[in-house]
Structure formats: C-alpha cells, structure tokens
Design a protein around this motif. Structure first.
Motif, PDB file in Angstrom:
ATOM      1  N   LYS A  50       1.095  -1.265  -0.007  1.00  0.00           N
ATOM      2  CA  LYS A  50      -0.089   0.076  -0.125  1.00  0.00           C
ATOM      3  C   LYS A  50       1.064   1.207   0.025  1.00  0.00           C
ATOM      4  O   LYS A  50       1.798   1.240   0.660  1.00  0.00           O
ATOM      5  N   LYS A  51       0.359   2.231  -0.742  1.00  0.00           N
ATOM      6  CA  LYS A  51       1.233   3.488  -0.948  1.00  0.00           C
ATOM      7  C   LYS A  51       0.800   4.084   0.467  1.00  0.00           C
ATOM      8  O   LYS A  51      -0.027   3.975   0.764  1.00  0.00           O
ATOM      9  N   GLN A  52       1.994   5.401   0.611  1.00  0.00           N
ATOM     10  CA  GLN A  52       1.507   6.192   1.897  1.00  0.00           C
ATOM     11  C   GLN A  52       0.320   7.003   1.247  1.00  0.00           C
ATOM     12  O   GLN A  52       0.058   7.357   0.091  1.00  0.00           O
ATOM     13  N   ARG A  53      -0.743   7.338   2.390  1.00  0.00           N
ATOM     14  CA  ARG A  53      -1.781   7.912   2.162  1.00  0.00           C
ATOM     15  C   ARG A  53      -2.023   8.807   3.240  1.00  0.00           C
ATOM     16  O   ARG A  53      -1.613   8.773   4.277  1.00  0.00           O
ATOM     17  N   PRO A  54      -2.791   9.984   2.758  1.00  0.00           N
ATOM     18  CA  PRO A  54      -3.015  11.090   3.892  1.00  0.00           C
ATOM     19  C   PRO A  54      -4.095  10.368   4.793  1.00  0.00           C
ATOM     20  O   PRO A  54      -4.994   9.636   4.742  1.00  0.00           O
ATOM     21  N   GLY A  55      -3.639  10.611   6.215  1.00  0.00           N
ATOM     22  CA  GLY A  55      -4.698  10.139   7.389  1.00  0.00           C
ATOM     23  C   GLY A  55      -5.011  11.208   8.435  1.00  0.00           C
ATOM     24  O   GLY A  55      -4.443  12.430   8.165  1.00  0.00           O
ATOM     25  N   ARG A  56      -5.519  11.119   9.068  1.00  0.00           N
ATOM     26  CA  ARG A  56      -6.052  12.063  10.288  1.00  0.00           C
ATOM     27  C   ARG A  56      -6.242  11.385  11.622  1.00  0.00           C
ATOM     28  O   ARG A  56      -6.599  10.486  11.781  1.00  0.00           O
ATOM     29  N   ASN A  57      -5.612  12.062  12.638  1.00  0.00           N
ATOM     30  CA  ASN A  57      -5.756  11.594  13.889  1.00  0.00           C
ATOM     31  C   ASN A  57      -7.312  11.621  14.224  1.00  0.00           C
ATOM     32  O   ASN A  57      -7.651  13.039  14.308  1.00  0.00           O
ATOM     33  N   PRO A  58      -7.995  10.704  14.672  1.00  0.00           N
ATOM     34  CA  PRO A  58      -9.494  10.995  14.699  1.00  0.00           C
ATOM     35  C   PRO A  58      -9.838  11.691  15.885  1.00  0.00           C
ATOM     36  O   PRO A  58     -10.914  12.396  16.108  1.00  0.00           O
ATOM     37  N   LYS A  59      -8.778  11.791  16.866  1.00  0.00           N
ATOM     38  CA  LYS A  59      -9.192  12.540  18.102  1.00  0.00           C
ATOM     39  C   LYS A  59      -8.994  13.924  18.150  1.00  0.00           C
ATOM     40  O   LYS A  59      -9.648  14.799  18.603  1.00  0.00           O
ATOM     41  N   THR A  60      -7.867  14.348  17.364  1.00  0.00           N
ATOM     42  CA  THR A  60      -7.427  15.810  17.280  1.00  0.00           C
ATOM     43  C   THR A  60      -7.651  16.503  16.248  1.00  0.00           C
ATOM     44  O   THR A  60      -7.640  17.460  15.941  1.00  0.00           O
ATOM     45  N   GLY A  61      -7.914  15.460  14.995  1.00  0.00           N
ATOM     46  CA  GLY A  61      -8.124  16.132  13.730  1.00  0.00           C
ATOM     47  C   GLY A  61      -6.816  16.339  12.790  1.00  0.00           C
ATOM     48  O   GLY A  61      -7.022  16.886  11.848  1.00  0.00           O
ATOM     49  N   GLU A  62      -5.714  16.286  13.726  1.00  0.00           N
ATOM     50  CA  GLU A  62      -4.466  16.584  13.096  1.00  0.00           C
ATOM     51  C   GLU A  62      -4.244  15.572  11.822  1.00  0.00           C
ATOM     52  O   GLU A  62      -4.543  14.338  11.749  1.00  0.00           O
ATOM     53  N   GLU A  63      -3.539  16.153  10.802  1.00  0.00           N
ATOM     54  CA  GLU A  63      -3.196  15.257   9.658  1.00  0.00           C
ATOM     55  C   GLU A  63      -1.805  14.607   9.750  1.00  0.00           C
ATOM     56  O   GLU A  63      -0.785  15.277  10.172  1.00  0.00           O
ATOM     57  N   ILE A  64      -2.001  13.234   9.629  1.00  0.00           N
ATOM     58  CA  ILE A  64      -0.404  12.618   9.834  1.00  0.00           C
ATOM     59  C   ILE A  64      -0.711  11.451   8.688  1.00  0.00           C
ATOM     60  O   ILE A  64      -1.897  10.833   8.472  1.00  0.00           O
ATOM     61  N   PRO A  65       0.360  11.333   7.899  1.00  0.00           N
ATOM     62  CA  PRO A  65       0.622  10.456   6.630  1.00  0.00           C
ATOM     63  C   PRO A  65       0.386   9.030   7.180  1.00  0.00           C
ATOM     64  O   PRO A  65       1.017   8.720   8.273  1.00  0.00           O
ATOM     65  N   ILE A  66      -0.087   8.189   6.820  1.00  0.00           N
ATOM     66  CA  ILE A  66      -0.176   6.675   7.161  1.00  0.00           C
ATOM     67  C   ILE A  66       0.737   6.216   6.021  1.00  0.00           C
ATOM     68  O   ILE A  66       0.785   6.330   4.812  1.00  0.00           O
ATOM     69  N   SER A  67       1.951   5.726   6.502  1.00  0.00           N
ATOM     70  CA  SER A  67       2.962   5.410   5.826  1.00  0.00           C
ATOM     71  C   SER A  67       2.740   4.102   4.870  1.00  0.00           C
ATOM     72  O   SER A  67       1.858   3.390   5.193  1.00  0.00           O
ATOM     73  N   ALA A  68       3.608   4.046   3.911  1.00  0.00           N
ATOM     74  CA  ALA A  68       3.578   2.965   2.968  1.00  0.00           C
ATOM     75  C   ALA A  68       3.711   1.618   3.722  1.00  0.00           C
ATOM     76  O   ALA A  68       4.407   1.524   4.584  1.00  0.00           O
ATOM     77  N   ARG A  69       3.034   0.538   3.447  1.00  0.00           N
ATOM     78  CA  ARG A  69       3.119  -0.782   4.354  1.00  0.00           C
ATOM     79  C   ARG A  69       2.771  -1.810   3.234  1.00  0.00           C
ATOM     80  O   ARG A  69       2.132  -1.653   2.213  1.00  0.00           O
ATOM     81  N   ARG A  70       3.085  -2.809   3.761  1.00  0.00           N
ATOM     82  CA  ARG A  70       2.840  -4.369   3.165  1.00  0.00           C
ATOM     83  C   ARG A  70       1.945  -5.099   4.045  1.00  0.00           C
ATOM     84  O   ARG A  70       2.448  -5.261   5.312  1.00  0.00           O
ATOM     85  N   VAL A  71       0.896  -5.522   3.658  1.00  0.00           N
ATOM     86  CA  VAL A  71      -0.151  -6.329   4.439  1.00  0.00           C
ATOM     87  C   VAL A  71      -0.304  -7.600   3.727  1.00  0.00           C
ATOM     88  O   VAL A  71      -0.174  -7.762   2.626  1.00  0.00           O
ATOM     89  N   VAL A  72      -0.888  -8.636   4.579  1.00  0.00           N
ATOM     90  CA  VAL A  72      -1.375  -9.964   4.135  1.00  0.00           C
ATOM     91  C   VAL A  72      -2.885  -9.895   4.228  1.00  0.00           C
ATOM     92  O   VAL A  72      -3.557  -9.367   4.885  1.00  0.00           O
TER      93      VAL A  72
END
Lengths: 102, 108
Positions: A60-82
């Motif tokens: 999975k590519k890096q994609r924009p994410g958000r801290n659900p509590k604070t609303g702060e934007e934090i990128p969700i890093s690239a990852r490999r999943v099963v």
C-alpha cells in the motif's frame, strides 16, 4: 471444540491422536507449519494452499490520514499487508454450514 | 507500486520446507500432518468455530446479507441468500514481520 476457538494446542492434539505423532513432534510440527508460512510471506512470497486458500501480499502506498481525536493530519506510511483469499472448496464448506444451521 | 514478488509457495513446497527444517519426520509424515491440519481447520470453520493462532492470526466467519444479484449474461435478477464467508485477521507478529520486510526492501 467445546469452548472457545481452535488453537495450536488442539491442532497438535489432533496430530497426536490421529496420526500417532509423539506430543513433542506434534507440537513442533504445528509450530513450524505456521512459522514457514510467515517466513515465506516475510520473504515476499505468497502462499497458496489449494483447497484452503491463498495468503497474498499487498503493498500500500503512503496516504493521508488524520488523528480521529485531534483532527491533526498525519500521513499513513507505505506498508505491506497480508490478505487471505479463501479457496472455492473452503468457501463452499462454510456456506453449506450456514445453509444447514439457520 | 506492487513490488516484485518472489515465487508463490504451494502446499508441496511448504511441506518440503517444513521437512527440511527438522530431523525426525519424513516428507511423507509432514505431508500427512499438513493435510490433517488444513482439513481440521476447514472443519472447524465449517462448524462455525473460530481459529486463533497467536502471532499468526485468527480465522472467523463473516456474514453476508442476502441480496439481489444479477446474471451478468442475461441481466436477469437473482435472489442470493445470506451466507457466511471465511475471514482472516493477521496477528501482530505477522503484521509486523511482513511490514518490516517492505522496509528492508526484501528480495526473494
């Protein structure tokens, strides 16, 4: 399977009872079965167990994410999943169960 | 950015690897054991029970609601009954090891 989920201990018990493996062999075999699947996936190899299902990998590519509590934007890093894709045979068996038990 | 994968590992390849990593059991024994494990896991799932393998993951059933499907050839509507499908959730050790391999830039 009277209470709770199937675990490695019960799988080992099955090998001991049905195939006459000694308890240590049975335990080691169950352990190495799961360990070899993990090793393969870790080496970037997908595992295909006919009749049961496939353990596939997805990058999975890096994609924009958000801290659900604070609303702060934090990128969700690239990852490999099963992911697991059940085979036709397993799907049919599971579905059949639902048909007879509802 | 699907990285290049190594070769797929089949059931017989997995059986050989397990046999290579231990001394007491023959390939034949390992083969019967692996088939017994998979058959038992399938039976347990088909009976509606969960499977929980620590560090590996858990298998359970998810329910799919009944729905109106369509025959793609004729366009005809077909009522599809609700059904259960197998679901796998990787455990923490599995997730971490697989994800770390991406950052190692693992080559198979």
């Amino acid at each position: 399977m009277v209470d709770g989920a199937l675990t490695k201990a019960e799988l080992a018990e099955k090998l001991y009872e049905e195939l006459g493996f000694n308890k240590r062999e049975a335990k080691e075999l169950v352990e190495s079965f799961f360990e070899e699947i993990r090793n393969s996936l870790e080496e970037n190899e997908q595992v295909k167990l006919s009749g049961f299902g496939n353990f596939d990998l997805r990058d999975k590519k890096q994609r924009p994410g958000r801290n659900p509590k604070t609303g702060e934007e934090i990128p969700i890093s690239a990852r490999r999943v099963v992911t697991f894709r059940p085979g036709q045979k397993l799907k049919a068996r599971v579905e059949a169960h639902a048909g007879t038990n509802k | 950015m699907q990285g290049k994968r190594g070769d797929d590992v089949t059931k017989s390849e997995l059986i050989e690897r397990i046999a290579d990593h231990q001394e007491q059991l023959s390939v034949k024994d390992v083969e019967i054991a692996v088939k017994t494990i998979l058959e038992y896991m399938s039976q347990v799932l088909a009976s509606g029970e969960r499977i929980e393998i620590r560090g590996f993951g858990s298998f359970s059933l998810h329910y799919r609601e009944s729905r109106i499907g369509r025959n793609p050839k004729t366009g005809e509507s077909v009522a599809l009954a609700g059904k259960y499908v197998p679901h796998f959730k990787p455990g923490k050790e599995m997730r971490d090891r697989v994800n770390d391999s991406l950052h190692r830039g693992s080559v198979a």
